[in-house]
Design an enzyme around this catalytic site. Structure first.
Site, PDB file in Angstrom:
ATOM      1  N   PHE A 196       0.877  -1.064   0.067  1.00 29.66           N
ATOM      2  CA  PHE A 196       0.133   0.064   0.020  1.00 29.66           C
ATOM      3  C   PHE A 196       1.007   1.295   0.014  1.00 29.66           C
ATOM      4  CE2 PHE A 196      -2.770   3.241   1.809  1.00 29.66           C
ATOM      5  CZ  PHE A 196      -3.926   3.224   1.090  1.00 29.66           C
ATOM      6  N   ASP A 216       1.084  -5.316   8.081  1.00 29.53           N
ATOM      7  CA  ASP A 216      -0.089  -4.559   7.981  1.00 29.53           C
ATOM      8  C   ASP A 216      -1.140  -5.291   7.888  1.00 29.53           C
ATOM      9  OD1 ASP A 216      -2.123  -2.794   7.062  1.00 29.53           O
ATOM     10  OD2 ASP A 216      -0.523  -1.648   5.999  1.00 29.53           O
ATOM     11  N   TYR A 236     -11.446   0.810  10.495  1.00 35.84           N
ATOM     12  CA  TYR A 236     -12.679   1.623   9.683  1.00 35.84           C
ATOM     13  C   TYR A 236     -13.241   0.662   8.376  1.00 35.84           C
ATOM     14  CZ  TYR A 236      -8.713   3.728   7.283  1.00 35.84           C
ATOM     15  OH  TYR A 236      -7.480   3.974   6.582  1.00 35.84           O
ATOM     16  N   LYS A 237     -12.449  -0.366   8.144  1.00 31.79           N
ATOM     17  CA  LYS A 237     -12.882  -1.229   7.353  1.00 31.79           C
ATOM     18  C   LYS A 237     -13.800  -2.294   7.802  1.00 31.79           C
ATOM     19  CE  LYS A 237      -8.536  -0.473   4.934  1.00 31.79           C
ATOM     20  NZ  LYS A 237      -8.437   0.407   4.034  1.00 31.79           N
ATOM     21  N   ARG A 281     -12.379  -3.277  -7.438  1.00 29.89           N
ATOM     22  CA  ARG A 281     -12.361  -4.034  -6.344  1.00 29.89           C
ATOM     23  C   ARG A 281     -13.746  -4.312  -5.678  1.00 29.89           C
ATOM     24  NH1 ARG A 281      -8.719  -1.976  -1.524  1.00 29.89           N
ATOM     25  NH2 ARG A 281     -10.331  -0.677  -1.234  1.00 29.89           N
TER      26      ARG A 281
HETATM   27  C1  LIG Z   1      -3.344  -1.806   3.504  1.00 34.16           C
HETATM   28  C2  LIG Z   1      -3.281  -0.032   3.967  1.00 34.16           C
HETATM   29  N1  LIG Z   1      -2.339   0.118   4.931  1.00 34.16           N
HETATM   30  C3  LIG Z   1      -2.649   1.592   5.188  1.00 34.16           C
HETATM   31  C4  LIG Z   1      -3.698   2.430   5.008  1.00 34.16           C
HETATM   32  C5  LIG Z   1      -3.698   3.634   5.597  1.00 34.16           C
HETATM   33  O1  LIG Z   1      -4.229   4.027   6.840  1.00 34.16           O
HETATM   34  P1  LIG Z   1      -4.497   5.557   7.415  1.00 34.16           P
HETATM   35  O2  LIG Z   1      -5.123   6.084   6.224  1.00 34.16           O
HETATM   36  O3  LIG Z   1      -5.409   5.235   8.308  1.00 34.16           O
HETATM   37  O4  LIG Z   1      -3.229   5.983   8.031  1.00 34.16           O
HETATM   38  C6  LIG Z   1      -4.710   1.706   4.399  1.00 34.16           C
HETATM   39  C7  LIG Z   1      -5.811   2.497   4.032  1.00 34.16           C
HETATM   40  O5  LIG Z   1      -6.627   2.209   3.269  1.00 34.16           O
HETATM   41  C8  LIG Z   1      -4.511   0.451   3.856  1.00 34.16           C
HETATM   42  O6  LIG Z   1      -5.339  -0.249   3.055  1.00 34.16           O
END
Ligand SMILES: Cc1ncc(COP(=O)(O)O)c(C=O)c1O
Length: 406
Positions: free
Chosen positions: A128, A205, A230-231, A379
């Site tokens: 990500f 992660d 939040y997911k 997706r």
């Molecule tokens: C795999 C992954 N890591 C990190 C994040 C980023 O998280 P944040 O915006 O809460 O810092 C996301 C956000 O969708 C994500 O999908």
């Protein structure tokens, strides 16, 4: 194989042991095909009433007294709940605070500091963006080399891919348990053990696996992990992240943002910083209580449903999507960008098409909500407590029709 029809999907819903959980969410449009619970989970009814209570009673009436009465310990109390119900971890190993990005920064920075003299760090090209950017920033600050693991496409990286970049110069490896694009689900215990055999620490992660896939951080000997709420945990937009630090490592790791909330005896407000012991050392500043409180109902609901049952439905939903892709879409210009093996797949399926962006636009107009992932990915996220089998059916059928319309 006989063609699957909508009544078949209806039958699957009728036999679904988790179907009743949908009633515990705010759903004002039952016809909406919501396939984006892996970006923003739906709102639990219990969260509505809890947040109203926090606003009117805890804040409105009790005012500052609520800090002492219930808010000071909320980051660790919820951390214990997430640890023991969602992560296969122990009380005292998880804290809920900050964003995933900030939690990643803290975890990666602490891990790098704990391996002085090691000059490289490892990450996948496909990880990500925020994970890549945070590591790139830390590599620049600490003059480290990044070893990029080449993209493996739909199936995700293998142990051989990691082995190829590991040696005794690697300080830390960071990986996503479920890939945000392909949905590839990685072998957490195997890859963790490989990193350890090279003397490196590992940071996982968990954003796209927590609440959808059973996780065993302790059994996998994971060092550090982060994830968002939040997911699949349904805590709401911008709700705080969680950070996990294995208990045995806590005395030797130091997070880099020295705030008053992580100082020993914080209300002494004295000179100098000395970290609090245990997981509170990973706090920084005052948490956003409204968002923080909203973490609890979704987690409790998932714990009540049981992650084994949640995973079983998640697999059945993604299997249905892959089957419909094979029947309707594979010969219509689409491609499957997720693993075929359900054991290696998270709770979303990504389907590619050269005109993905236009197709997603069409779907939105028809009340089907997927996610567009550049350059050509559609997706489809399935949240087992709220997604119905007919949603999968209707969503895929809408894709077929959108493509046929040109
Ligand atoms: C795999 C992954 N890591 C990190 C994040 C980023 O998280 P944040 O915006 O809460 O810092 C996301 C956000 O969708 C994500 O999908």
């Amino acid at each position: 194989m006989t063609e699957i029809l909508r009544p078949d999907a209806e039958e699957m819903d009728a036999a679904d042991p988790l179907a009743g959980y949908r009633d515990q969410f705010v759903i004002d449009d039952d016809t909406l095909v919501y396939l984006d619970g892996n970006s923003l989970g739906r709102l639990p009814k219990a969260t509505q009433s809890l947040v109203i209570d926090v606003l009117t009673h805890q804040w409105g009436s009790r005012l500052i007294r609520s800090w002492g009465e219930r808010w000071m310990d909320l980051p660790t109390r919820l951390g214990d709940l997430v640890a023991t119900t969602m992560l296969g971890a122990n009380p005292g190993e998880v804290v809920v605070c900050d964003t995933t990005t900030v939690s990643l920064y803290k975890a990666l920075s602490a891990a790098i500091d704990a391996r002085p003299g090691r000059r490289s760090v490892v990450i996948e090209e496909d990880n990500f963006p925020t994970d890549r950017y945070v590591l790139e920033g830390l590599a620049r600050r600490n003059d480290l080399k990044i070893r990029w693991i080449k993209s493996r496409g739909a199936d995700g990286l293998t142990s051989a891919d990691l082995e190829n970049v590991l040696d005794d110069s690697v300080a830390v490896v960071t990986l996503s348990h479920v890939d945000y694009r392909s949905s590839a689900l990685l072998d957490m215990p195997g890859l963790t053990s490989l990193a350890h055999s090279a003397g490196a620490l590992i940071v996982w992660d968990l954003c796209h696996s927590v609440g959808a896939v059973p996780i065993d951080l302790e059994g996998s000997a994971v060092d550090l992990a982060v994830g968002c709420t939040y997911k699949y945990l349904n805590a709401g937009p911008g709700a705080p992240a969680f950070g996990y630090v294995r208990a045995a490592l806590q005395p030797e790791l130091s997070q880099p943002i020295w705030g008053w909330w992580s100082r020993a005896e914080m209300f002494d407000m004295g000179p100098g910083y000395q970290a609090e012991s245990g997981i509170r050392a990973w706090l920084t500043g005052t948490p956003g209580v409204l968002s923080l409180a909203a973490v609890e109902p979704g987690v409790r609901m998932l714990a009540d449903a049981g992650l084994v049952a949640v995973r079983a439905k998640s697999v059945a939903l993604t299997e249905l999507a892959v089957r419909l892709y094979d029947e309707w879409l594979s010969a219509a210009g689409f491609s499957l960008c997720s693993p075929r093996d359900p054991e290696r797949r998270g709770s979303h399926v990504t389907i590619g098409h050269p005109n993905a962006q236009q197709i997603v636009q069409r779907l939105l107009e028809r009340g089907v909500v997927p996610d567009f992932r550049r350059p050509d990915g559609i997706r489809l996220g399935f949240a087992p407590l709220t997604t119905r089998y007919v949603d999968v059916y209707d969503g895929l059928q809408a894709m077929r029709e959108a493509a046929a319309d040109g």
